[in-house]
Every structure is written in structure tokens, then in C-alpha cells.
Design a protein around this motif. Structure first.
Motif, PDB file in Angstrom:
ATOM      1  N   ALA A 255      -0.479 -99.594   7.699  1.00  0.00           N
ATOM      2  CA  ALA A 255      -0.612-100.413   8.901  1.00  0.00           C
ATOM      3  C   ALA A 255       0.616-100.264   9.792  1.00  0.00           C
ATOM      4  N   ALA A 256       1.807-100.258   9.191  1.00  0.00           N
ATOM      5  CA  ALA A 256       3.038-100.076   9.967  1.00  0.00           C
ATOM      6  C   ALA A 256       3.048 -98.718  10.659  1.00  0.00           C
ATOM      7  N   CYS A 257       2.564 -97.708   9.973  1.00  0.00           N
ATOM      8  CA  CYS A 257       2.502 -96.363  10.547  1.00  0.00           C
ATOM      9  C   CYS A 257       1.571 -96.336  11.766  1.00  0.00           C
ATOM     10  N   ALA A 258       0.450 -97.023  11.660  1.00  0.00           N
ATOM     11  CA  ALA A 258      -0.547 -97.005  12.729  1.00  0.00           C
ATOM     12  C   ALA A 258      -0.080 -97.731  13.984  1.00  0.00           C
TER      13      ALA A 258
ATOM     14  N   MET B 203      -0.085 -93.596  19.545  1.00  0.00           N
ATOM     15  CA  MET B 203       0.108 -92.223  19.080  1.00  0.00           C
ATOM     16  C   MET B 203       1.438 -92.128  18.356  1.00  0.00           C
ATOM     17  N   LEU B 204       1.487 -91.311  17.301  1.00  0.00           N
ATOM     18  CA  LEU B 204       2.744 -91.062  16.602  1.00  0.00           C
ATOM     19  C   LEU B 204       3.536 -90.007  17.344  1.00  0.00           C
ATOM     20  N   GLN B 205       4.842 -90.197  17.377  1.00  0.00           N
ATOM     21  CA  GLN B 205       5.744 -89.204  17.954  1.00  0.00           C
ATOM     22  C   GLN B 205       6.924 -89.085  17.003  1.00  0.00           C
ATOM     23  N   ALA B 206       7.196 -87.881  16.523  1.00  0.00           N
ATOM     24  CA  ALA B 206       8.273 -87.681  15.556  1.00  0.00           C
ATOM     25  C   ALA B 206       9.604 -88.204  16.082  1.00  0.00           C
ATOM     26  N   ASP B 207       9.902 -87.942  17.328  1.00  0.00           N
ATOM     27  CA  ASP B 207      11.116 -88.452  17.954  1.00  0.00           C
ATOM     28  C   ASP B 207      10.708 -89.230  19.193  1.00  0.00           C
ATOM     29  N   GLY B 208      10.194 -90.427  18.949  1.00  0.00           N
ATOM     30  CA  GLY B 208       9.633 -91.240  20.014  1.00  0.00           C
ATOM     31  C   GLY B 208      10.676 -91.786  20.955  1.00  0.00           C
ATOM     32  N   PRO B 209      10.251 -92.687  21.823  1.00  0.00           N
ATOM     33  CA  PRO B 209      11.136 -93.225  22.847  1.00  0.00           C
ATOM     34  C   PRO B 209      12.315 -93.990  22.269  1.00  0.00           C
TER      35      PRO B 209
ATOM     36  N   VAL C  14      -4.097 -93.199  16.242  1.00  0.00           N
ATOM     37  CA  VAL C  14      -3.572 -92.878  14.926  1.00  0.00           C
ATOM     38  C   VAL C  14      -4.600 -93.273  13.876  1.00  0.00           C
ATOM     39  N   ARG C  15      -4.785 -92.401  12.886  1.00  0.00           N
ATOM     40  CA  ARG C  15      -5.669 -92.704  11.756  1.00  0.00           C
ATOM     41  C   ARG C  15      -4.899 -92.393  10.477  1.00  0.00           C
ATOM     42  N   VAL C  16      -4.773 -93.408   9.620  1.00  0.00           N
ATOM     43  CA  VAL C  16      -4.148 -93.242   8.315  1.00  0.00           C
ATOM     44  C   VAL C  16      -5.230 -93.533   7.277  1.00  0.00           C
ATOM     45  N   LEU C  17      -5.452 -92.565   6.401  1.00  0.00           N
ATOM     46  CA  LEU C  17      -6.434 -92.706   5.327  1.00  0.00           C
ATOM     47  C   LEU C  17      -5.713 -92.488   4.001  1.00  0.00           C
ATOM     48  N   LEU C  18      -5.926 -93.396   3.070  1.00  0.00           N
ATOM     49  CA  LEU C  18      -5.327 -93.229   1.752  1.00  0.00           C
ATOM     50  C   LEU C  18      -6.319 -93.641   0.686  1.00  0.00           C
ATOM     51  N   SER C  19      -6.107 -93.111  -0.524  1.00  0.00           N
ATOM     52  CA  SER C  19      -6.933 -93.527  -1.649  1.00  0.00           C
ATOM     53  C   SER C  19      -6.100 -93.536  -2.915  1.00  0.00           C
TER      54      SER C  19
END
Length: 113
Positions: free
Chosen positions: A35-38, A66-72, A104-109
Motif C-alpha cells: 500500500a505504501a508503494c502504491a 506513478m512510481l519514479q525511481a528518483d522522484g521530486p 501503480v499496481r502491486v501484486l503479491l502472493s
């Protein structure tokens, strides 16, 4: 934005699914990190979906950012994102993180037992 609520929902879901206490703790942590990632790039709407199939628990979090590796917020933001992904891979059996125009979509199992 309500991380405690996300953690409560994940804990109740995992307990109903029959996860052991140790596995449940990992699942709650993973769902929280997903959730934090999203929502990492600032205010956005995110949706949490949890389900099981046979002996696996799944979590999908979709955010409209959107994720940005080196965001604002600079390199520290990218470092935090890499740490989250590393943690997800350590906790889960499968992790997929995608970012694009749709958000952003994070899927885990994880195995339940």
C-alpha cells in the motif's frame, strides 16, 4: 492514507484464511508495504484487493499515481522505494510492481501454510 486500517483488514483476512501467526505477521507487513508503494508519490486514490485460491493468499494494490525511481523528493525517495521492493521480495513468494500511465499496481502472493 489509512495504514492502520489497511493493516487491520490484512490481519483479519489472513487470520480467516488460516495463516500461522508468523506467516500472518509477514503478510500484514507485506500488504502494508504494498500500500505504501502504491501511494508513495503523494496523494492518490488506492484500492486494496485480497483473495485466496487453494493454499495461497493474494494482495493487489492499485494506486492512480506513478512510481519514479528518483522522484521530486530526490534520491531518498528512490532509496525508500527500493527498500520497500526489497522487503516485499523477502516477505513474499511472488511480487510484481508495475507503474505506467494507468497508475501503480502491486501484486503479491504468499503460501497460507
Amino acid at each position: 492514507a489509512d495504514v492502520p486500517a489497511v493493516r487491520r483488514v490484512a490481519a483479519a483476512f489472513g487470520a480467516r484464511a488460516g495463516m500461522s501467526m508468523a506467516r500472518l505477521s509477514d503478510f500484514v507487513q507485506a500488504v502494508s508495504e504494498a500500500a505504501a508503494c502504491a501511494v508513495a508519490q503523494g496523494p492518490c486514490t488506492a484500492r486494496l484487493r485480497l483473495w485466496t485460491t487453494e493454499n495461497r493468499a493474494f494482495c493487489e494494490v492499485r494506486g492512480d499515481g506513478m512510481l519514479q525511481a528518483d522522484g521530486p523528493r530526490g534520491a531518498r525517495q528512490g532509496d525508500a522505494e527500493r527498500l520497500r521492493r526489497w522487503l516485499l521480495h523477502r516477505l513474499c513468494d511472488h511480487v510484481s510492481v508495475e507503474s505506467g500511465p494507468q497508475g501503480v499496481r502491486v501484486l503479491l502472493s504468499m503460501a497460507i501454510g
